[in-house]
Scaffold this active site. Sequence first.
Site, short mmCIF file in Angstrom:
data_model
loop_
_atom_site.label_atom_id
_atom_site.label_comp_id
_atom_site.label_asym_id
_atom_site.label_seq_id
_atom_site.Cartn_x
_atom_site.Cartn_y
_atom_site.Cartn_z
N GLY A 1 0.77 -1.24 0.00
CA GLY A 1 0.00 0.00 0.00
C GLY A 1 0.80 1.29 0.00
O GLY A 1 0.34 2.30 -0.51
N GLU B 1 4.45 4.01 6.12
CA GLU B 1 3.25 3.16 5.97
C GLU B 1 2.13 3.98 5.32
O GLU B 1 2.09 5.21 5.46
CB GLU B 1 2.86 2.66 7.38
CG GLU B 1 1.62 1.85 7.49
CD GLU B 1 1.65 0.51 6.79
OE1 GLU B 1 1.81 0.52 5.56
OE2 GLU B 1 1.47 -0.53 7.43
N ASP B 2 1.21 3.30 4.66
CA ASP B 2 0.08 4.00 4.04
C ASP B 2 -0.97 4.37 5.09
O ASP B 2 -1.45 5.50 5.13
CB ASP B 2 -0.55 3.15 2.93
CG ASP B 2 -0.84 1.71 3.36
OD1 ASP B 2 -0.56 1.36 4.53
OD2 ASP B 2 -1.35 0.94 2.53
N ASP C 1 -4.42 1.24 11.04
CA ASP C 1 -5.82 0.96 11.37
C ASP C 1 -5.89 0.44 12.81
O ASP C 1 -5.97 1.21 13.76
CB ASP C 1 -6.34 -0.05 10.34
CG ASP C 1 -7.80 -0.43 10.53
OD1 ASP C 1 -8.43 0.08 11.45
OD2 ASP C 1 -8.30 -1.26 9.76
N PHE D 1 -13.45 2.10 5.37
CA PHE D 1 -12.52 1.50 4.42
C PHE D 1 -12.23 2.49 3.29
O PHE D 1 -13.15 3.08 2.71
CB PHE D 1 -13.12 0.22 3.84
CG PHE D 1 -12.13 -0.57 3.04
CD1 PHE D 1 -11.14 -1.32 3.67
CD2 PHE D 1 -12.18 -0.56 1.66
CE1 PHE D 1 -10.23 -2.04 2.92
CE2 PHE D 1 -11.27 -1.28 0.91
CZ PHE D 1 -10.30 -2.02 1.54
N VAL D 2 -10.94 2.70 3.00
CA VAL D 2 -10.55 3.65 1.95
C VAL D 2 -9.70 2.96 0.88
O VAL D 2 -9.04 1.94 1.15
CB VAL D 2 -9.78 4.87 2.53
CG1 VAL D 2 -10.68 5.74 3.38
CG2 VAL D 2 -8.55 4.44 3.32
N ASP E 1 -5.71 -0.56 -1.92
CA ASP E 1 -6.53 -1.34 -2.86
C ASP E 1 -7.77 -1.92 -2.21
O ASP E 1 -7.91 -1.96 -0.98
CB ASP E 1 -5.71 -2.52 -3.41
CG ASP E 1 -5.55 -3.63 -2.36
OD1 ASP E 1 -5.18 -3.31 -1.20
OD2 ASP E 1 -5.80 -4.80 -2.69
N ARG F 1 -5.48 0.89 -6.72
CA ARG F 1 -4.21 1.43 -6.23
C ARG F 1 -3.71 2.61 -7.07
O ARG F 1 -2.97 3.46 -6.60
CB ARG F 1 -3.12 0.36 -6.26
CG ARG F 1 -3.28 -0.75 -5.24
CD ARG F 1 -1.97 -1.52 -5.13
NE ARG F 1 -2.14 -2.84 -4.56
CZ ARG F 1 -2.19 -3.11 -3.26
NH1 ARG F 1 -2.09 -2.14 -2.38
NH2 ARG F 1 -2.33 -4.35 -2.83
P1 5GP Z 1 -3.52 -2.61 10.88
O1 5GP Z 1 -2.58 -3.71 11.22
O2 5GP Z 1 -3.06 -1.27 11.42
O3 5GP Z 1 -4.92 -2.92 11.28
O4 5GP Z 1 -3.61 -2.52 9.31
C1 5GP Z 1 -2.59 -1.99 8.54
C2 5GP Z 1 -2.68 -2.37 7.10
O5 5GP Z 1 -4.02 -2.75 6.73
C3 5GP Z 1 -2.34 -1.20 6.21
O6 5GP Z 1 -0.99 -1.21 5.90
C4 5GP Z 1 -3.19 -1.46 4.98
O7 5GP Z 1 -2.50 -2.30 4.09
C5 5GP Z 1 -4.39 -2.20 5.49
N1 5GP Z 1 -5.53 -1.28 5.69
C6 5GP Z 1 -5.95 -0.73 6.85
N2 5GP Z 1 -7.03 0.04 6.66
C7 5GP Z 1 -7.27 0.01 5.32
C8 5GP Z 1 -8.25 0.65 4.49
O8 5GP Z 1 -9.13 1.40 4.91
N3 5GP Z 1 -8.16 0.39 3.15
C9 5GP Z 1 -7.22 -0.45 2.62
N4 5GP Z 1 -7.24 -0.62 1.30
N5 5GP Z 1 -6.29 -1.06 3.38
C10 5GP Z 1 -6.31 -0.82 4.72
#
Ligand code: 5GP
Length: 180
Positions: A48, A102-103, A106, A156-157, A163, A169
């Site tokens: 991402g 990081e993108d 969450d 969700f974005v 993606d 993407r």
């Molecule tokens: P976490 O471990 O913080 O829950 O999730 C991190 C990863 O989940 C991010 O690097 C990303 O790849 C994916 N992610 C989290 N939220 C979103 C979202 O809203 N959209 C998308 N496409 N990926 C997300």
Amino acid sequence: MKSVSLNGKIFEELLSGDEIQVIVKSLATKINKDYAGLNPIVVAVLDGAFMFAADLVRHFNFEHQFRFVKLSSYKGMESSGEITHLLDLDINISDRNILIVEDIVDTGVTLHHYQRKLSAQAPKNIEICSLLMKPNSLQHKDLAVKYCGQDIADEFVIGYGLDWDYQGRHLPAIYQLRKD
Ligand code: 5GP
């Protein structure tokens, strides 16, 4: 309101391409100040963050090394809680400054796990730069995101590297799933 349709779901624009670039530049300005002379290893998290990292480092004016890692935790539209390392760092990080790019953060599970893994290799310091963050979803409240572009709602974005089912993407803007 600009919107896109992917796999039958509608996503509405949250941040335009221009707005994203303003955020990226402002993050880079802070990072440029903090990392001058430190020669950090900049670690961008695939998939991402590829677009964000590419734009961010174009503003960097300090010496650094750049690496990609590939971590995966998301299944469909939800965090699975299980982290898979698909591409690891193959560089000695002992006594080095590390900047993770990081993108989106969450739940924070991915970076919490990854930070612990890197810490075991005795780096001098680890900081996180994330374009987006969902503070209401954060499970690891102690996860310090020193450079955060923008907090967003727990939705969700897609777009700008993010993606859904490997689609979206390429979009220069970021879109949020429309609630029906
Ligand atoms: P976490 O471990 O913080 O829950 O999730 C991190 C990863 O989940 C991010 O690097 C990303 O790849 C994916 N992610 C989290 N939220 C979103 C979202 O809203 N959209 C998308 N496409 N990926 C997300």
